[in-house]
Design an enzyme around this catalytic site. Structure first.
Site, PDB file in Angstrom:
ATOM      1  N   GLY A 103      24.750   6.710  25.573  1.00 56.83           N
ATOM      2  CA  GLY A 103      25.769   7.728  25.376  1.00 56.83           C
ATOM      3  C   GLY A 103      25.835   8.579  26.616  1.00 56.83           C
ATOM      4  O   GLY A 103      24.872   8.651  27.373  1.00 56.83           O
ATOM      5  N   CYS A 104      26.983   9.188  26.839  1.00 60.40           N
ATOM      6  CA  CYS A 104      27.142   9.974  28.065  1.00 60.40           C
ATOM      7  C   CYS A 104      26.786  11.438  27.865  1.00 60.40           C
ATOM      8  O   CYS A 104      26.709  12.194  28.827  1.00 60.40           O
ATOM      9  CB  CYS A 104      28.574   9.873  28.583  1.00 60.40           C
ATOM     10  SG  CYS A 104      28.925   8.255  29.284  1.00 60.40           S
ATOM     11  N   ILE A 105      26.629  11.879  26.634  1.00 62.35           N
ATOM     12  CA  ILE A 105      26.363  13.298  26.397  1.00 62.35           C
ATOM     13  C   ILE A 105      24.889  13.516  26.096  1.00 62.35           C
ATOM     14  O   ILE A 105      24.329  12.871  25.242  1.00 62.35           O
ATOM     15  CB  ILE A 105      27.211  13.830  25.228  1.00 62.35           C
ATOM     16  CG1 ILE A 105      28.674  13.557  25.469  1.00 62.35           C
ATOM     17  CG2 ILE A 105      26.961  15.318  25.020  1.00 62.35           C
ATOM     18  CD1 ILE A 105      29.203  14.148  26.775  1.00 62.35           C
TER      19      ILE A 105
END
Lengths: 105, 157
Positions: A103-105
């Site tokens: 995930g990017c967050i």
């Protein structure tokens, strides 16, 4: 697929050392994985996060983000980074024997 | 075991005050910390809006002169449209677990990343330390920024 040995048991892992079969993980393996990840001793606070990772993986099929950890696990983002300086979500996933969260967050 | 992490430190410069100018920088900095990479954010020019108390809750998507939006230019300038398009985008981001800007900046500060304001820009917009959000660790000069950034990668967004 590579394998490694924790607690005298062979387990399959991916190239980065994450478990590919979380069912093979046992609690005694955690201390050893943590040491490899640069964490000398697991405290009760670490274990809150590790158990939360396992529960979330069981429920959702993937590990939680740092944001979710900070909001729901009972351990703040600040403390998460003190407990797991090299990145809480990734390091805790490795110690908890679940695949690497993507995930990017 | 493969160790692919070769970047140890990043400094991200944020110079735009639009939603699409600010989010990529926040995501890059937060993502760096998630990988155990040291990170800091340097807010300059309109990027300062993201750390200005009066403004950080009201960041809008650029609806005029933004070809990526695929919206007729005239429509983008109609009153109400920027707010509407921004809310739609925020709704989509919320579904992907991307936090609103104030929460995101608080979270990034909690990860141990540095948050700095550019002195020339603060002077230009006649702002003071009190106008900036509490997560800001300092108002620094470009020279000081380069000192902070030394030994790492610099990303300009």
């Amino acid at each position: 697929m590579p394998t490694t040995t924790y607690d005298n048991t062979g387990v399959p892992i991916d190239d980065e050392g994450f478990f590919t079969d979380p069912a093979r993980w046992t609690e005694p393996m955690a201390e050893q994985i943590a040491k490899e990840a640069g964490i000398d001793a697991l405290t009760d606070r670490h274990w809150i996060v590790i158990r939360f990772m396992r529960d979330q993986y069981a429920a959702k099929g993937t590990g939680p983000t740092v944001r979710v950890l900070g909001k729901v696990s009972g351990v703040s983002v600040k403390e998460l980074y003190q407990l797991f300086p090299k990145g809480p979500a990734k390091t805790a996933a490795k110690i908890a024997g679940i695949p690497k969260p993507r995930g990017c967050i | 075991m493969a160790d692919t992490a070769t970047i140890e430190k990043v400094s991200v410069i944020v110079s735009k005050g639009s939603l699409e100018g600010i989010y990529p920088a926040l995501i890059m900095a937060n993502g760096a910390r998630a990988e155990g990479i040291e990170a800091e954010l340097f807010f300059t020019f309109f990027g300062l809006d993201a750390i200005t108390k009066k403004r950080w809750e009201h960041i809008k998507l650029a609806t005029v002169g933004n070809p990526g939006l695929h919206l007729p230019t005239l429509l983008g300038g109609v009153p109400g449209v920027p707010g509407l398009v921004t809310r739609q985008m925020e709704h989509k981001m919320d579904k992907l677990d991307i936090p609103p800007i104030p929460e995101f900046i608080e979270m990034i500060a909690d990860t141990g990343a540095g948050i700095y304001a550019c002195k020339a820009s603060v002077d230009l917009f006649e702002l003071a330390k009190e106008d900036l959000v509490e997560q800001v660790q300092g108002i620094i000069t470009v020279g000081e920024f380069y000192q902070h950034a030394a030994g790492g990668q610099i990303i300009y967004t």
